[in-house]
Design an enzyme around this catalytic site. Structure first.
Site, PDB file in Angstrom:
ATOM      1  N   ASP A  17       0.849  -1.192  -0.097  1.00  0.00           N
ATOM      2  CA  ASP A  17       0.001   0.054   0.039  1.00  0.00           C
ATOM      3  C   ASP A  17       0.837   1.373   0.110  1.00  0.00           C
ATOM      4  O   ASP A  17       0.444   2.385  -0.699  1.00  0.00           O
ATOM      5  CB  ASP A  17      -0.772  -0.009   1.246  1.00  0.00           C
ATOM      6  CG  ASP A  17      -2.139  -0.865   0.902  1.00  0.00           C
ATOM      7  OD1 ASP A  17      -2.148  -1.480   0.008  1.00  0.00           O
ATOM      8  OD2 ASP A  17      -2.860  -1.194   1.936  1.00  0.00           O
ATOM      9  N   GLU A  63      -3.295  -2.137  -8.642  1.00  0.00           N
ATOM     10  CA  GLU A  63      -2.093  -1.649  -9.026  1.00  0.00           C
ATOM     11  C   GLU A  63      -2.031  -1.029 -10.525  1.00  0.00           C
ATOM     12  O   GLU A  63      -1.125  -0.866 -11.064  1.00  0.00           O
ATOM     13  CB  GLU A  63      -0.695  -2.501  -8.858  1.00  0.00           C
ATOM     14  CG  GLU A  63      -1.188  -4.070  -8.923  1.00  0.00           C
ATOM     15  CD  GLU A  63      -1.590  -4.638 -10.278  1.00  0.00           C
ATOM     16  OE1 GLU A  63      -2.866  -4.413 -10.763  1.00  0.00           O
ATOM     17  OE2 GLU A  63      -0.766  -4.896 -11.092  1.00  0.00           O
TER      18      GLU A  63
HETATM   19  N1  LIG Z   1      -0.854  -4.040  -1.232  1.00  0.00           N
HETATM   20  C1  LIG Z   1      -1.815  -3.929  -2.228  1.00  0.00           C
HETATM   21  N2  LIG Z   1      -1.685  -4.847  -3.325  1.00  0.00           N
HETATM   22  C2  LIG Z   1      -2.781  -4.684  -4.156  1.00  0.00           C
HETATM   23  C3  LIG Z   1      -3.818  -3.844  -4.185  1.00  0.00           C
HETATM   24  N3  LIG Z   1      -4.910  -4.217  -5.019  1.00  0.00           N
HETATM   25  C4  LIG Z   1      -4.176  -5.104  -5.759  1.00  0.00           C
HETATM   26  N4  LIG Z   1      -2.685  -5.717  -5.350  1.00  0.00           N
HETATM   27  C5  LIG Z   1      -2.012  -6.632  -5.616  1.00  0.00           C
HETATM   28  O1  LIG Z   1      -1.406  -6.359  -6.841  1.00  0.00           O
HETATM   29  C6  LIG Z   1      -0.853  -7.699  -7.300  1.00  0.00           C
HETATM   30  C7  LIG Z   1      -0.989  -7.602  -9.002  1.00  0.00           C
HETATM   31  O2  LIG Z   1      -0.594  -8.766  -9.179  1.00  0.00           O
HETATM   32  P1  LIG Z   1      -0.545  -9.404 -10.795  1.00  0.00           P
HETATM   33  O3  LIG Z   1      -1.761  -9.039 -11.501  1.00  0.00           O
HETATM   34  O4  LIG Z   1      -0.356 -10.651 -10.637  1.00  0.00           O
HETATM   35  O5  LIG Z   1       0.599  -8.536 -11.459  1.00  0.00           O
HETATM   36  P2  LIG Z   1       1.984  -8.266 -10.889  1.00  0.00           P
HETATM   37  O6  LIG Z   1       2.543  -9.337  -9.859  1.00  0.00           O
HETATM   38  O7  LIG Z   1       2.211  -6.892 -10.873  1.00  0.00           O
HETATM   39  O8  LIG Z   1       2.819  -8.593 -12.521  1.00  0.00           O
HETATM   40  P3  LIG Z   1       2.729  -8.120 -13.673  1.00  0.00           P
HETATM   41  O9  LIG Z   1       1.627  -7.118 -13.867  1.00  0.00           O
HETATM   42  O10 LIG Z   1       2.607  -9.033 -14.820  1.00  0.00           O
HETATM   43  O11 LIG Z   1       4.029  -7.215 -13.879  1.00  0.00           O
HETATM   44  C8  LIG Z   1      -1.646  -8.675  -6.852  1.00  0.00           C
HETATM   45  O12 LIG Z   1      -0.874  -9.540  -5.771  1.00  0.00           O
HETATM   46  C9  LIG Z   1      -2.869  -8.037  -5.875  1.00  0.00           C
HETATM   47  O13 LIG Z   1      -2.813  -8.502  -4.274  1.00  0.00           O
HETATM   48  C10 LIG Z   1      -4.069  -2.731  -3.085  1.00  0.00           C
HETATM   49  O14 LIG Z   1      -4.700  -1.991  -3.055  1.00  0.00           O
HETATM   50  N5  LIG Z   1      -2.897  -2.827  -2.008  1.00  0.00           N
END
Ligand SMILES: Nc1nc2c(ncn2[C@@H]2O[C@H](COP(=O)(O)OP(=O)(O)OP(=O)(O)O)[C@@H](O)[C@H]2O)c(=O)[nH]1
Length: 357
Positions: free
Chosen positions: A247, A273
């Protein structure tokens, strides 16, 4: 954020906070509730001094200032504050509601007892007393009994008034609950980062595309341009350092966006993200220059964990850029920018890719 007050005090504080909140230009959402609740709860707090100072200068609190105050004074203590604030308010209002319902229930039971007693006393006064009771010659009830009846009637009146007040409180609480719900639904601000959220972004995109319809054409014309961006390997950050730190990284990236993207462009958090930037009127080169600046600034930033000297591994962004063509629907533009983003991911991440036309 904690709400340590009794239900009565909390109700009173919310009652004071509501009219103040409704006078601001910032929308009613949990973040402004939290700021104004803190404002009325502690008259000597630094938050209150800053709010007063701001009001004296500008007249009202806007969205950005509310978010800043929230993050400066209330959010730092707790990484998942927004959710807590919403939850805290929900519990607070739920608690107030339960409290009022219980009091109403008790009051009405007591009221019934009083009614029964009054009836019994009246019956006794009408001659139901035993013959040796202290009645006068005309058969009037004894003075003590008269007094008891008068007290009982008075208490019945008081009880009825109290019940009315409790019913009013219940109505106010229901209204508050409704408003919190509405504020949550209408919120245009992302709670974690303070950036405009997906709803705000979609609205603005729709408005800009409508405004551009029938506008300038030709290869050099300025048109709406869209950048879609996504943090690279963000899952690893969460896995390695925990969600609260993830976060913190999202907030740091949002700060870069806030610092680099200038009006009339709009930066928003559109997913977990994922971020987006809308440039209402730009050339592809200008959009690409901004995208590259964002990429380089994020890649050049160093994020540290509290209590750790060494920064964590580099945080990087992949971006997809698309220029709107006349008549294209917002979803189609987003889709093209998204596909360019995935091209950037597939090509090795930490880069910008341009959408096909
Ligand atoms: N800390 C946090 N994590 C988040 C939030 N929203 C989404 N995520 C995390 O963002 C991550 C996205 O992961 P993936 O979609 O697999 O993509 P990535 O690991 O960024 O890999 P690539 O996009 O392929 O580079 C997941 O682990 C979600 O849990 C949030 O509000 N806070």
């Amino acid at each position: 954020m904690q709400y340590p007050h009794t239900p009565e005090r909390s109700t009173e504080l919310l009652r004071q906070a509501l009219p103040l909140m409704s006078r601001q230009s910032a929308a009613l959402h949990p973040m402004s509730y939290a700021v104004w609740y803190a404002y009325v709860a502690d008259t000597a707090s630094p938050l209150r001094l800053e709010v007063d100072h701001h009001l004296a200068q500008r007249g009202s609190l806007d969205e950005a200032t509310t978010a800043q105050l929230f993050h400066r004074y209330l959010a730092e203590h707790d990484p998942q504050t927004m959710q807590r604030v919403s939850e805290g308010l929900r519990q607070l209002i739920g608690g107030m509601s339960a409290h009022a319902a219980l009091a109403k229930d008790q009051t009405s039971r007591y009221g019934l007892t009083l009614e029964r007693m009054a009836a019994e006393l009246a019956e006794a006064g009408d001659g139901g007393l035993p013959p040796d009771a202290d009645a006068d010659a005309a058969g009037h009830p004894p003075a003590m009994l008269e007094e008891l009846m008068a007290h009982t009637r008075q208490m019945q009146t008081d009880m009825a008034r109290l019940q009315q007040r409790l019913a009013d409180s219940q109505r106010e609480i229901d209204q508050l609950r409704h408003e919190v719900q509405r504020a949550r639904e209408e919120s245009q601000v992302d709670a974690l980062t303070g950036l405009p959220n997906r709803r705000a972004f979609d609205r603005r995109l729709g408005a800009e595309l409508s405004a551009s319809a029938g506008g300038a054409s030709g290869a050099d014309a300025r048109r709406p341009c869209l950048l879609m961006m996504d943090l690279d390997h963000f899952k690893r950050i969460n896995d390695n350092y925990g969600h609260p730190f993830g976060d913190q990284v999202l907030r740091a990236v949002a700060q870069v966006l806030q610092a680099v993207v200038r009006e009339p462009a709009l930066a928003a958090r559109v997913g977990g993200e994922e971020f987006a930037v809308l440039l209402p009127a730009a050339t592809l080169d200008e959009a690409l220059a901004l995208a590259e600046k964002l990429r380089a600034t994020v890649a050049g930033s160093r994020v540290r964990r509290k209590g750790h000297e060494a920064p964590i591994e580099r945080i990087t962004l992949s971006l997809g850029a698309a220029v709107w063509h006349a008549g294209e629907a917002p979803e189609a533009l987003i889709d093209r920018a998204d596909r360019a983003l995935y091209t950037a991911k597939a090509a090795g991440r930490d880069r910008v890719a341009v959408a096909d036309h």
